[in-house]
Scaffold this active site. Structure first.
Site, PDB file in Angstrom:
ATOM      1  N   CYS A  12      20.788 -12.311  24.537  1.00 36.15           N
ATOM      2  CA  CYS A  12      21.283 -12.976  25.612  1.00 36.15           C
ATOM      3  C   CYS A  12      20.332 -13.811  26.162  1.00 36.15           C
ATOM      4  CB  CYS A  12      21.868 -11.926  26.351  1.00 36.15           C
ATOM      5  SG  CYS A  12      20.473 -10.761  26.888  1.00 36.15           S
ATOM      6  N   HIS A  36      15.350  -3.133  23.466  1.00 38.97           N
ATOM      7  CA  HIS A  36      15.922  -2.029  22.734  1.00 38.97           C
ATOM      8  C   HIS A  36      16.036  -2.668  21.290  1.00 38.97           C
ATOM      9  CE1 HIS A  36      17.236   0.801  26.245  1.00 38.97           C
ATOM     10  NE2 HIS A  36      16.022   1.132  25.637  1.00 38.97           N
ATOM     11  N   HIS A  70      14.550  -4.558  31.314  1.00 39.00           N
ATOM     12  CA  HIS A  70      15.572  -3.499  32.037  1.00 39.00           C
ATOM     13  C   HIS A  70      14.590  -3.386  33.487  1.00 39.00           C
ATOM     14  CE1 HIS A  70      16.216  -2.372  27.651  1.00 39.00           C
ATOM     15  NE2 HIS A  70      17.522  -2.566  28.039  1.00 39.00           N
ATOM     16  N   GLU A 122      17.390   0.704  32.876  1.00 38.71           N
ATOM     17  CA  GLU A 122      17.915  -0.176  33.712  1.00 38.71           C
ATOM     18  C   GLU A 122      18.416   0.631  35.024  1.00 38.71           C
ATOM     19  OE1 GLU A 122      21.813  -2.666  34.461  1.00 38.71           O
ATOM     20  OE2 GLU A 122      20.892  -2.646  32.413  1.00 38.71           O
ATOM     21  N   ASN A 216      24.326  -2.098  25.136  1.00 42.18           N
ATOM     22  CA  ASN A 216      25.378  -2.829  24.869  1.00 42.18           C
ATOM     23  C   ASN A 216      25.851  -3.051  23.454  1.00 42.18           C
ATOM     24  OD1 ASN A 216      24.353  -5.480  23.442  1.00 42.18           O
ATOM     25  ND2 ASN A 216      22.554  -4.746  24.731  1.00 42.18           N
ATOM     26  N   SER A 258      20.003  -7.497  22.292  1.00 44.18           N
ATOM     27  CA  SER A 258      18.693  -7.462  21.811  1.00 44.18           C
ATOM     28  C   SER A 258      18.160  -7.678  20.159  1.00 44.18           C
ATOM     29  CB  SER A 258      18.124  -5.903  22.110  1.00 44.18           C
ATOM     30  OG  SER A 258      18.181  -5.952  23.576  1.00 44.18           O
TER      31      SER A 258
END
Length: 276
Positions: A12, A36, A70, A122, A216, A258
């Site tokens: 992302c 991560h 994060h 986060e 995610n 990630s």
């Protein structure tokens, strides 16, 4: 067997930005894993000498430190700056936003509810910006145990499912005089989840690529599993098993935010070697 990659997957904006920042600061360290994905962290260490400091005590006086995507707790950020070294902030802007919201709403007297995992870095960072009552929940059952006041502000972990967030909203709104709702789920999360869902509905097997600690990626795997029972969450090509693909016609591929392209290409290459 045909292999199809989801229309939206992988890195992302926030992760791309963080990787670029780390590469532009060779010899620096990160406070906690930058992202991560262990394999990408190892690449940064090997190619750019970017080391990992697991605690504030591990950060050397006067050294350059990159803040993870994060984010970190507010007090840790202040202590890090006291060490005198350059602090390079790679916190994802989509994470910075809920930090700012929580800080403002808390100062205005709202109880803060965060839909997210209290143990996730986060969420630890976001919670630290509250000056009043703040709670992190993952279910309606957890919400029912809280004694919230009349004014509530609600934010979500950037990688949660919108359907689950809507259920939390629906529970809170009729029970409080004022509920301020902020949609802090990342757009990239929506796009990756929608694309994974579409592919999983057609695939015989789904390979979901990403770090085992990646929230995610876990969400993507959960979505795929609900539509395609033969869905597997893997981090590297070494985890692939040939027997998974026996008799399959369409193999779907998706990846967490990630996960770099080079890992995805390695895994697709390994699947092709199976020649099933």
């Amino acid at each position: 067997m045909e292999i199809e990659v989801a229309k939206s997957y992988g890195f992302c904006f926030g992760v791309k930005r963080a990787i670029k920042i780390a590469e532009e600061n060779p010899g620096s360290s990160t406070l906690g894993p930058l992202i991560h994905n262990n394999l990408e962290i190892e690449r940064l260490k090997k190619d750019f000498d970017v080391s990992l400091a697991t605690t504030l005590e591990d950060v050397k006086e006067g050294s350059a430190t990159v803040i993870r995507t994060h984010g970190i707790p507010k007090n840790d950020l202040a202590k890090l700056k006291e060490k005198g070294g350059e602090v390079i902030d790679a916190t994802c802007p989509f994470v910075t936003k809920p930090q700012q919201i929580v800080e403002q709403m808390s100062e205005e007297g709202y109880d803060i509810v965060i839909f997210g995992d209290v143990n996730h870095p986060e969420i630890k960072g976001v919670m630290s910006y509250a000056s009043g009552p703040v709670f992190a929940v993952l279910s309606i059952e957890e919400l029912q145990k809280l004694h919230l006041r009349e004014r509530v502000a609600l934010v979500a972990q950037t990688t949660r499912k919108i359907e689950e967030y809507n259920r939390v909203i629906a529970y809170l709104v009729p029970r409080h005089k004022e509920v301020r709702v902020f949609n802090t789920i990342c757009n990239a999360t929506f796009e990756n989840q929608d694309a994974a869902r579409d592919l999983a509905q057609r695939a015989d097997i789904m390979i979901v690529i990403g770090g085992k600690q990646s929230s995610n990626t876990k969400q993507l795997h959960s979505i795929c599993k609900s539509h395609c029972p033969d869905s597997y969450h893997i981090e590297s090509k070494e985890e692939l098993q040939k027997e998974w693909f026996a008799g399959k016609k369409l193999c779907g591929i998706t990846a967490g935010a990630s996960t770099p392209e080079w890992i995805i290409e390695e895994i697709i290459g390994k699947i092709r070697e199976f020649k099933v």
